[in-house]
Design an enzyme around this catalytic site. Structure first.
Site, PDB file in Angstrom:
ATOM      1  N   LYS A 226       3.204   1.885   2.843  1.00  0.00           N
ATOM      2  CA  LYS A 226       4.397   1.250   3.141  1.00  0.00           C
ATOM      3  C   LYS A 226       4.389  -0.319   3.401  1.00  0.00           C
ATOM      4  O   LYS A 226       3.261  -0.873   3.588  1.00  0.00           O
ATOM      5  CB  LYS A 226       5.127   1.861   4.148  1.00  0.00           C
ATOM      6  CG  LYS A 226       5.872   3.190   3.842  1.00  0.00           C
ATOM      7  CD  LYS A 226       6.640   3.916   4.625  1.00  0.00           C
ATOM      8  CE  LYS A 226       7.466   5.133   4.147  1.00  0.00           C
ATOM      9  NZ  LYS A 226       7.882   6.297   5.051  1.00  0.00           N
ATOM     10  N   ARG A 260       2.408  12.227   5.969  1.00  0.00           N
ATOM     11  CA  ARG A 260       2.808  12.549   4.806  1.00  0.00           C
ATOM     12  C   ARG A 260       2.273  11.371   4.024  1.00  0.00           C
ATOM     13  O   ARG A 260       2.357  10.211   4.102  1.00  0.00           O
ATOM     14  CB  ARG A 260       4.224  12.126   4.729  1.00  0.00           C
ATOM     15  CG  ARG A 260       5.040  12.231   3.522  1.00  0.00           C
ATOM     16  CD  ARG A 260       6.384  12.059   3.543  1.00  0.00           C
ATOM     17  NE  ARG A 260       7.317  12.298   2.395  1.00  0.00           N
ATOM     18  CZ  ARG A 260       7.375  11.175   1.539  1.00  0.00           C
ATOM     19  NH1 ARG A 260       6.695  10.106   1.745  1.00  0.00           N
ATOM     20  NH2 ARG A 260       8.006  11.331   0.367  1.00  0.00           N
TER      21      ARG A 260
END
Ligand code: HH2
Length: 287
Positions: A226, A260
Site C-alpha cells: 500500500k 491479506r
C-alpha cells in the site's frame, strides 16, 4: 461439526489476494483487460499458485477499492468473480472469500462455492450483506472504512484513530451480530489505507493489540504494497515487498490473526518468525 474457523488462533491465516479487476493498484489488469475481458484460466492458475505458496484463504475481488476507484455495477462484479470462484472451489479445498461490499455479489459467490465475505465497508455500504452471511453460514470480515472509496482520502479526520476505529468497527460487529452472524464467524480489519493518512495508518498498526483486545475478535490486516509504505521508503508499488514484510511482521507481533497479502510465500516466512517472537514474548516458547 468440528472446529472450522477460517482464522483459528493457532496460526497466522494467510489470505492470498486475487484481484479480477482492470484497475487494482498493484495487480489490476492481470486477468481483466481494460475492455472487460476476463482470462479465467490465467486467474484460476494464479489462485492455485497462491495456494501452492501456502495461502489458507483466497480472497477474490471484482471491484477495486483503491482511493479514487470508480464503482463497478453488480452484474459486472458478478461476471468477473462468479466463474473464477466456482472453478477454484472445485479445484482446491482452500476456502475462498469474496471481496465485495454488495449483498448480491456475495450471494452469487457463496452460490459458486465461496465460504467467506470480505466487506471493506463493514456493512456500511450494503446492510443486506449481514443477512446473507448469517443465512449462508459464511465467515464475515468487517473492514473499517468511512464513506466511499472514491472520496475516502479527501480529508480523513480522526482525533484518536485507534479509539474511533474500535468504536466504528464495534458498530459493524453489532450489526453483524444483530443479523445473526455468530462470533466464531466474525473477523475485524482496521482498514489500512482506507481513508487514513500516513500517520493514522501507522497509529493503527502500532495500536493493533488494542484493537484486538477491545473487540475480542480475530484481526486481519492488509498492508500489502500500500501507498503508505511507499511514502516511507520511496518505493514504487512493484518494489514494496520488503516494506510489506516489515509491516506484516509488526502486525503479527502485535497479535494479528491474519494477513491479506499479494506475496504469500514471503508472508508465510515473515509470519513464522513474527509468530514465534510473539509466542516467546508471551512465554510460550517455540512451537
Ligand atoms: N485492502 C484492499 C482490498 N480489500 N480487504 C481487507 N479485509 N483489508 C484490506 O486492507 C483490503 C481489502 C485494497 O487492496 P487491493 O485489493 O490490493 O487493491 P484494490 O482495492 O485496488 O483492488
Amino acid at each position: 461439526m468440528g472446529e472450522q474457523r477460517l482464522f483459528p488462533s493457532h496460526r497466522v491465516t494467510l489470505v492470498g489476494i486475487l484481484n479480477l479487476t482492470p484497475d487494482s493498484f498493484s495487480d489490476g489488469g492481470r486477468f481483466v483487460s481494460p475492455a472487460g475481458a476476463l482470462d479465467r484460466a490465467a486467474a484460476v492458475a494464479a489462485g492455485l499458485a497462491l495456494v501452492a505458496d501456502g495461502a489458507h484463504v483466497l480472497d477474490v475481488g471484482g471491484e477495486s477499492t483503491r482511493p479514487g476507484a470508480a464503482p463497478v455495477g453488480e452484474a459486472e462484479e458478478i461476471a468477473r468473480t462468479g466463474a473464477v470462484v466456482e472453478a477454484l472451489a472445485k479445484a482446491s479445498d482452500v476456502p475462498i472469500s469474496i471481496d465485495t461490499r454488495k449483498a448480491r455479489v456475495a450471494e452469487a459467490a457463496l452460490d459458486a462455492g465461496a465460504r467467506a465475505v470480505n466487506d471493506v465497508s463493514g456493512l456500511r455500504h450494503d446492510p443486506g450483506l449481514a443477512a446473507v452471511a448469517a443465512r449462508r453460514g459464511a465467515t464475515l470480515i468487517l473492514g473499517h472504512l468511512r464513506g466511499e472509496p472514491a472520496t475516502m482520502q479527501d480529508a480523513p479526520r480522526f482525533d484518536d484513530v485507534v479509539a474511533e476505529v474500535i468504536r466504528e468497527l464495534g458498530e459493524s460487529v453489532a450489526r453483524a451480530r444483530a443479523a445473526g452472524v455468530p462470533d466464531e464467524r466474525l473477523v475485524v480489519d482496521p482498514g489500512i489505507g482506507f481513508g487514513k493518512t500516513l500517520a493514522q495508518n501507522l497509529a493503527l498498526l502500532a495500536g493493533l493489540g488494542r484493537i484486538g483486545s477491545a473487540l475480542g475478535l480475530p484481526v486481519l490486516v492488509g498492508s500489502s504494497r500500500k501507498s503508505f509504505l511507499g511514502r516511507l521508503t520511496g518505493d514504487a508499488v512493484s518494489e514494496r515487498g520488503a516494506a510489506t514484510q516489515a509491516a506484516d511482521a509488526i502486525a503479527v507481533f502485535q497479535g494479528a490473526a491474519g494477513l491479506r497479502v499479494h506475496d504469500v510465500a514471503a508472508s508465510a516466512r515473515t509470519a513464522a518468525v513474527a509468530q514465534a517472537l510473539r509466542r516467546a514474548r508471551a512465554g510460550e516458547g517455540a512451537a
